[in-house]
Design a protein around this motif. Structure first.
Motif, mmCIF file in Angstrom:
data_model
loop_
_atom_site.group_PDB
_atom_site.id
_atom_site.type_symbol
_atom_site.label_atom_id
_atom_site.label_comp_id
_atom_site.label_asym_id
_atom_site.label_seq_id
_atom_site.Cartn_x
_atom_site.Cartn_y
_atom_site.Cartn_z
ATOM 1 N N SER A 18 0.758 -1.148 0.102
ATOM 2 C CA SER A 18 -0.130 -0.138 -0.072
ATOM 3 C C SER A 18 0.931 1.151 -0.024
ATOM 4 O O SER A 18 0.515 2.214 0.604
ATOM 5 N N ALA A 19 1.849 1.329 -0.788
ATOM 6 C CA ALA A 19 2.898 2.603 -0.790
ATOM 7 C C ALA A 19 3.013 3.229 -2.021
ATOM 8 O O ALA A 19 3.589 4.123 -2.079
ATOM 9 N N GLY A 20 1.727 3.016 -2.774
ATOM 10 C CA GLY A 20 1.756 4.050 -3.990
ATOM 11 C C GLY A 20 1.284 4.989 -3.854
ATOM 12 O O GLY A 20 1.416 6.123 -4.773
ATOM 13 N N ALA A 21 0.589 5.546 -2.695
ATOM 14 C CA ALA A 21 0.156 7.138 -2.556
ATOM 15 C C ALA A 21 1.250 7.554 -1.359
ATOM 16 O O ALA A 21 1.277 6.910 -0.299
ATOM 17 N N TYR A 22 1.722 8.804 -1.486
ATOM 18 C CA TYR A 22 2.276 9.430 -0.715
ATOM 19 C C TYR A 22 3.517 8.546 -0.040
ATOM 20 O O TYR A 22 3.905 8.743 0.948
ATOM 21 N N GLY A 23 4.304 8.004 -0.921
ATOM 22 C CA GLY A 23 5.071 7.171 -0.949
ATOM 23 C C GLY A 23 6.443 7.683 -1.515
ATOM 24 O O GLY A 23 7.175 8.652 -0.996
ATOM 25 N N GLU A 24 6.672 7.290 -3.040
ATOM 26 C CA GLU A 24 7.727 7.861 -3.968
ATOM 27 C C GLU A 24 7.647 9.492 -3.742
ATOM 28 O O GLU A 24 8.787 10.090 -3.717
ATOM 29 N N VAL A 25 6.642 9.933 -3.967
ATOM 30 C CA VAL A 25 6.524 11.351 -3.782
ATOM 31 C C VAL A 25 7.138 12.112 -2.644
ATOM 32 O O VAL A 25 7.751 13.145 -2.655
ATOM 33 N N MET A 26 7.087 11.522 -1.559
ATOM 34 C CA MET A 26 7.767 12.182 -0.335
ATOM 35 C C MET A 26 9.037 11.672 -0.131
ATOM 36 O O MET A 26 9.695 11.956 0.815
ATOM 37 N N SER A 27 9.723 10.910 -1.019
ATOM 38 C CA SER A 27 11.007 10.437 -0.608
ATOM 39 C C SER A 27 12.074 11.474 -0.760
ATOM 40 O O SER A 27 11.702 12.566 -1.266
ATOM 41 N N SER A 28 13.097 11.541 0.146
ATOM 42 C CA SER A 28 14.103 12.530 0.221
ATOM 43 C C SER A 28 15.596 11.756 -0.001
ATOM 44 O O SER A 28 15.760 10.925 -0.281
ATOM 45 N N ASN A 29 16.334 12.565 0.027
ATOM 46 C CA ASN A 29 17.782 12.481 -0.242
ATOM 47 C C ASN A 29 18.772 12.399 1.123
ATOM 48 O O ASN A 29 19.905 12.419 1.191
ATOM 49 N N TYR A 30 17.857 12.483 2.345
ATOM 50 C CA TYR A 30 18.579 12.714 3.703
ATOM 51 C C TYR A 30 19.460 11.626 3.697
ATOM 52 O O TYR A 30 19.422 10.640 3.447
ATOM 53 N N ASN A 31 20.624 11.994 4.485
ATOM 54 C CA ASN A 31 21.838 10.914 4.870
ATOM 55 C C ASN A 31 22.367 10.851 3.408
ATOM 56 O O ASN A 31 23.173 9.633 3.168
ATOM 57 N N ALA A 32 22.463 11.941 2.518
ATOM 58 C CA ALA A 32 22.863 11.721 1.052
ATOM 59 C C ALA A 32 22.674 10.421 0.520
ATOM 60 O O ALA A 32 23.544 9.593 -0.206
ATOM 61 N N ARG A 33 21.270 10.054 0.769
ATOM 62 C CA ARG A 33 20.907 8.628 -0.178
ATOM 63 C C ARG A 33 20.519 9.087 -1.539
ATOM 64 O O ARG A 33 20.080 10.108 -1.783
ATOM 65 N N PRO A 34 20.595 7.778 -2.369
ATOM 66 C CA PRO A 34 20.457 8.160 -3.757
ATOM 67 C C PRO A 34 18.848 8.222 -3.815
ATOM 68 O O PRO A 34 18.019 7.594 -2.989
ATOM 69 N N THR A 35 18.255 8.908 -4.973
ATOM 70 C CA THR A 35 16.972 8.940 -5.297
ATOM 71 C C THR A 35 16.344 7.618 -5.567
ATOM 72 O O THR A 35 16.966 6.787 -6.094
ATOM 73 N N VAL A 36 15.309 7.220 -5.141
ATOM 74 C CA VAL A 36 14.684 6.023 -5.090
ATOM 75 C C VAL A 36 14.424 5.541 -6.451
ATOM 76 O O VAL A 36 13.630 6.462 -7.241
ATOM 77 N N SER A 37 14.637 4.404 -6.977
ATOM 78 C CA SER A 37 14.220 4.046 -8.505
ATOM 79 C C SER A 37 12.977 3.323 -8.382
ATOM 80 O O SER A 37 12.365 2.958 -7.134
ATOM 81 N N THR A 38 12.313 2.945 -9.504
ATOM 82 C CA THR A 38 11.153 2.466 -9.632
ATOM 83 C C THR A 38 11.037 1.535 -10.735
ATOM 84 O O THR A 38 11.688 1.624 -11.863
ATOM 85 N N HIS A 39 10.326 0.630 -10.461
ATOM 86 C CA HIS A 39 9.890 -0.438 -11.705
ATOM 87 C C HIS A 39 8.396 -0.616 -11.904
ATOM 88 O O HIS A 39 7.727 -0.909 -10.984
ATOM 89 N N LEU A 40 7.969 -1.246 -13.242
ATOM 90 C CA LEU A 40 6.681 -1.351 -13.558
ATOM 91 C C LEU A 40 6.666 -2.998 -13.811
ATOM 92 O O LEU A 40 7.121 -3.312 -14.263
#
Ligand SMILES: *Cc1c(COP(=O)(O)O)cnc(C)c1O
Length: 380
Positions: free
Chosen positions: A357-379
């Motif tokens: 149930s992470a399709g809403a307010y998940g990826e859009v709210m992701s951040s680079n805190y701790n110098a983490r890379p931008t999260v990738s996505t697959h369909l």
């Protein structure tokens, strides 16, 4: 949603996985359930702005509800027609208002008298008439988390009922503004129909008062807020859209030619997305066992921000034995915890897990805190 292990194992973790087939079924269910005359469904873009997801939703014929200039551009690029794009938000910049008026969005939802004056000035500078709806605070407690309850009287969102008449009068008198109607949004993750029934009653009462003063409203926008089943996403992958739209059909009779707009975000995209992550360590604490994942609050902040609960499954483990684990991320914050003492099959380093149930307010709210890379996505 589908979780085909062989396919999921081939991608580096963590990543967001979207099940486009489930999204398609969800969109068909929405369209079918909302097939009443005058009903128009818009997708609240802020729930998920992934390009592929936006395109699929645009193709289904829904409109878009946007809250920033960036979202207006994303919606236009994805193929939503401009006149089916609504623009809302408490802090619209002058540039965003110019973009909205210049691209011909269907309606701007105004949230204060102060903002209305700015929209009027910009419309007159541009020589265009701004179509506006007034966002009203209907003063309904939707019984959700206090950060996601938005319809109470004193609130940064919308115009208080007591101030409505002045705002209406100003719009009606202006040559640069045209009143499309009223806009409401009482909260998010609403799990019973009762708050929506109360909303309908409030709307009818308000409409009667405004009609009596000679003000007509071609459009009523009831916002979004329909909840999803975070506890049993596999059992209930598609929200009860029928109960939702039937409620409005029954409790809010429309006037001839009147449009009823809906802005659903979570209900459309939550269940078609999962955050897939690998177990880095299973750590024995003093009393608890911790599962430390390679995904954290940087990828999915809802548990840390709203104490939200996401159902977690171990996709790898076939063990019949279950154990209690506290599931945490790698970020240097105590709030970076997904679940306390939750039962999973025997879990080992290297297992693949999915937060559902992470399709809403998940990826859009992701951040680079701790110098983490931008999260990738697959369909899939
Ligand atoms: C966030 C928001 C929505 C969508 O809410 P969901 O709970 O995701 O359906 C709709 N309208 C407005 C004005 C919003 O701010």
């Amino acid at each position: 949603m589908k979780l085909p292990i062989d396919q999921l194992n081939q991608w580096p973790t963590p990543y967001y996985l979207y099940d486009t087939e489930l999204l398609g079924h969800t969109l068909s269910a929405v369209t079918e359930a909302a097939a009443f005359p005058g009903f128009h469904v818009h997708y609240a873009v802020k729930a998920n702005t992934n390009r592929a997801i936006l395109k699929i939703i645009a193709e289904s014929g829904l409109g878009a509800d946007t809250v920033s200039g960036g979202e207006i551009r994303a919606a236009l690029q994805a193929g939503f027609p401009a006149d089916k794009i609504m623009f809302a938000g408490v802090g619209k910049t002058d540039e965003e208002i110019r973009l909205a008026l210049g691209s011909g969005v269907g309606c701007i939802n105004v949230e204060s008298r102060e903002e209305l004056m700015v929209i009027e000035q910009i419309a007159s500078d541009m020589g265009v008439v701004a179509p506006v709806a007034i966002r009203v605070n209907p003063e309904i407690d939707a019984h959700t988390h206090h950060y996601i309850t938005t319809g109470l009287a004193e609130n940064k969102f919308g115009v208080a009922m007591s101030m409505l008449d002045t705002v209406v009068d100003h719009i009606v008198a202006s040559q640069w503004l045209t009143l499309r109607g009223l806009h409401f949004h009482i909260g998010s993750q609403i799990e019973t129909m009762r708050p929506f029934e109360i909303l309908c009653e409030r709307i009818l009462k308000l409409q009667k008062e405004l009609n009596a003063r000679g003000v007509s409203m071609p459009l009523i926008n009831v916002g979004g807020g329909l909840g999803v089943d975070y506890d049993d996403p596999m059992g209930h992958p598609i929200p009860d859209f029928k109960a939702y739209f039937d409620t409005f059909h029954r409790h809010l009779p429309l006037q001839p030619g009147q449009q009823l707009h809906f802005e659903l975000g979570r209900a459309i995209v939550a269940q078609c997305g999962a955050l897939v992550s690998r177990v880095l360590y299973v750590k024995q604490g003093v009393e608890k066992k911790f599962v430390i994942l390679d995904a954290g609050m940087t990828e999915l902040i809802r548990p840390a921000l709203y104490q939200a609960h996401h159902s977690i499954v171990n996709i790898t483990s076939q063990s019949p034995d279950r154990e209690l684990y506290t599931i945490v991320g790698p970020i240097c914050e105590s709030a970076d915890c997904f679940a306390e003492d939750t039962a999973l099959p025997l879990t080992r380093r290297g297992d693949l897990v999915a937060l559902l149930s992470a399709g809403a307010y998940g990826e859009v709210m992701s951040s680079n805190y701790n110098a983490r890379p931008t999260v990738s996505t697959h369909l899939i």
